[in-house]
Design an enzyme around this catalytic site. Structure first.
Site, PDB file in Angstrom:
ATOM      1  N   CYS A  79      -5.340  -3.226   2.595  1.00 46.75           N
ATOM      2  CA  CYS A  79      -5.137  -3.228   4.046  1.00 46.75           C
ATOM      3  C   CYS A  79      -6.428  -3.358   4.850  1.00 46.75           C
ATOM      4  O   CYS A  79      -6.975  -4.432   4.998  1.00 46.75           O
ATOM      5  CB  CYS A  79      -4.343  -1.993   4.457  1.00 46.75           C
ATOM      6  N   GLU A 108       0.831  -1.202   0.000  1.00 43.77           N
ATOM      7  CA  GLU A 108       0.000   0.000   0.000  1.00 43.77           C
ATOM      8  C   GLU A 108       0.872   1.261   0.000  1.00 43.77           C
ATOM      9  O   GLU A 108       1.856   1.368   0.742  1.00 43.77           O
ATOM     10  CB  GLU A 108      -0.899  -0.029   1.241  1.00 43.77           C
ATOM     11  N   LYS A 156      -9.362   2.151  -2.137  1.00 39.46           N
ATOM     12  CA  LYS A 156      -9.607   1.603  -0.808  1.00 39.46           C
ATOM     13  C   LYS A 156     -10.955   2.079  -0.273  1.00 39.46           C
ATOM     14  O   LYS A 156     -11.265   3.277  -0.319  1.00 39.46           O
ATOM     15  CB  LYS A 156      -8.472   2.034   0.128  1.00 39.46           C
ATOM     16  N   SER A 205      19.441   2.038  29.975  1.00 37.33           N
ATOM     17  CA  SER A 205      20.484   2.574  29.104  1.00 37.33           C
ATOM     18  C   SER A 205      21.324   1.460  28.501  1.00 37.33           C
ATOM     19  O   SER A 205      21.787   1.561  27.355  1.00 37.33           O
ATOM     20  CB  SER A 205      21.368   3.568  29.857  1.00 37.33           C
TER      21      SER A 205
END
Length: 561
Positions: A149, A41, A113, A302
């Site tokens: 989609c 898409e 769509k 971290s």
């Protein structure tokens, strides 16, 4: 017929680069005998293009790119791409989200769509008009049920609720579709692979029609796409599957028999791969940084961030800096150094005690002898933030914020201090998941790359003597359970208490902390999305509000009116 699934990694706005990638993959597929090549898409623009779609110049450029692309593709091969196309009607949104079938320099068929998602990270109805027809495309003797989609996600027959009236999949099946083709830009979230298996499998079994899904891969800003393109046969078996989190070209011979695809996924493995790819694409696609920079505290957040950066960029493009204060333990500094040595990255030590002392001296007259509190703690964090941003500015490094989702949820982070950065790698990863990631990273390495002491020691910000995270927060296993029920499942106080048995006052306190610190998150660096509900563009909560989210008091409040 041999159909190729081209799982590519487009970059938003890079029309030339995306078109070149489409040409390259089409040539590879053609050389391997493919008659039809399917791309994801909006592959010509990258997804999501957001307000670029409001630029007439951008749409003009898209049209020119599609025209040039159609002429440059190999002859006698059908190619389906996704692109925005202008709506020429006098009413409606000015664009359609379209799948275009190109052949021999021409657009021979198209589909617009129908179902436009406008929730979470999606905002398609802001830009696109829904398509008003759902017709099969017959090409070379095959009737294709082409759709895009979201059009496939309304087909869950047993769902308690459907967002749309239309069901394009059913409509295409009723017209005699022989193969479903779905072009997707379907974002990754933990568990998404299994959900696709279920929805597509159910669709195939319901209609007795094979299904081809071609999903985009890569990351654009905070949204990560895992690919996971696949073919299911008419019985719903997944017979071909592309690897996740990397580009791939998959060929399906519709006349051949295939066994079930054996590829498996693990949730923590997928999250790790998603974060590595998300960080790499953010760094590479922006193209403005020389290295990644991480402040190393000796703590697990971290350390995991630094390990992910090293996996994404290589040790030669990662810099670690430890900035001890008078409250930093020797172990934390040593753990930071050992981590850097294990990863093979550049490492620096810049103490902040003198800097913090000077701040306190300068502020002493204004503070007028008041007791030390969180203000002085935050001065330490902000001193580190200043140093890290100075290094970032001087050397064009991408500073990575290291805070996790648990901390970001309740505001256990310092604005203009440890929240500084250009990308928040772990902002959608709960603390309990960070520990899982650390163990996973070490298992991949076959050794304790992240020092065992970093994983096993009690979490602490080390901003005052003998401080631990649990001075301010419940145990992370409890905190994360409450947060997930609130943020991902949208439950209120009473429902969380009923589900968990936790103390009501504790739950109210945690939810209140989340609500009160929205102003911090609005100023945070963009974060990589790996859950179904991440902070950022997919979660829109007002900063200014007095909604307490406690269902048990609502009726009482209303009665007082």
């Amino acid at each position: 017929m041999i159909i190729a699934l081209a799982q590519i990694n487009p970059t938003v706005g890079d029309l030339t680069g995306n078109a070149s990638k489409i040409i390259s993959f089409t040539r590879q597929a053609s050389e391997q005998g493919a008659e039809l090549v399917i791309f994801p898409e909006l592959c010509i623009t990258g997804y999501p293009p957001l307000d670029l779609l409001e630029s007439e110049y951008f749409i003009d450029s898209v049209e020119a790119a599609v025209g040039a692309l159609s002429k440059a593709l190999p002859q006698d091969v059908g190619v389906i791409i996704g692109a925005p196309v202008r709506n020429l009607a006098a009413t409606g949104k000015r664009l359609f989200n379209v799948a275009l079938l190109l052949e021999n320099g021409e657009i021979v068929a198209s589909y617009s769509k129908q179902l436009l998602p406008t929730y979470d990270v999606f905002d398609e109805y802001r830009y696109f008009e829904p398509g008003d027809s759902c017709d099969i495309i017959e090409w070379r003797g095959v009737k294709f049920g082409l759709h895009i989609c979201e059009d496939m996600w309304n087909n869950e027959e047993n769902a308690a609720f459907h967002m749309y009236d239309e069901n394009p999949v059913d409509a295409l099946a009723d017209q005699g579709a022989q193969i479903f083709l779905n072009l997707s830009a379907s974002p990754f979230s933990s568990g998404k692979h299994d959900k696709r298996n279920r929805v597509i499998g159910e669709t195939c079994r319901e209609h007795g029609i094979p299904f081809v899904l071609v999903n985009t891969v890569g990351a654009n800003t905070e949204i990560i796409f895992d690919g996971d393109s696949r073919v299911h046969d008419a019985s719903g078996r997944r017979i071909l599957c592309a690897p996740s989190f990397e580009e791939a070209l998959l060929l399906w011979d519709t006349e051949k028999h295939y066994d079930v695809c054996p590829m498996t996924h693990s949730d923590i493995g997928d999250v790790h791969a998603a974060l590595v790819m998300g960080l790499r694409d953010y760094f590479e696609k922006t193209g403005i940084f020389s290295k990644a920079l991480v402040g190393l505290s000796g703590g697990i957040d971290s350390a995991v961030t630094c390990a992910l950066a090293t996996a994404a960029l290589g040790p030669d493009r990662v810099v670690g800096v430890t900035m001890p204060s008078v409250y930093s333990s020797t172990g934390s500094v040593d753990d930071s150094r050992v981590l850097a040595e294990n990863l093979g990255i550049e490492f620096h030590k810049i103490p902040i005690a003198d800097i913090v002392e000077q701040f306190e001296v300068s502020l002493k007259p204004a503070f007028g002898g008041m007791d030390h509190d969180i203000t002085e703690e935050n001065i330490q964090s902000r001193s580190r933030g200043i140093l890290l941003m100075a290094l970032s500015n001087k050397f064009s490094h991408l500073l990575l914020a290291t805070g996790n989702k648990s901390e970001m949820s309740v505001g256990y982070a310092t604005l203009y201090g440890d929240m500084n950065g250009g990308l928040a790698v772990l902002s959608d990863v709960y603390k309990t998941e960070v520990y899982q990631l650390a163990e996973y990273i070490n298992s991949l390495a076959g050794s304790d790359v992240i020092p065992r002491n970093t994983i096993e020691k009690v979490p602490s910000a080390e901003l005052r003597p003998d401080q631990t995270d649990q001075d301010s927060l419940p145990e992370y296993s409890v905190l994360d359970t409450i947060l997930e029920l609130y943020i991902e499942e949208l439950l209120d106080v009473d429902e969380i208490v009923n589900r968990t048995g936790y103390d009501q006052e504790l739950v109210k306190k945690i939810l209140g902390m989340v609500d009160r610190t929205e102003f911090k998150r609005r100023q945070a660096a963009p974060g990589l999305r790996v859950s179904s509900k991440a902070f950022g563009i997919g979660r829109r909560v007002p900063i200014v509000m007095r909604w307490h989210r406690n269902r048990s008091t609502i009726n009482a409040d209303v009665k007082d009116l």
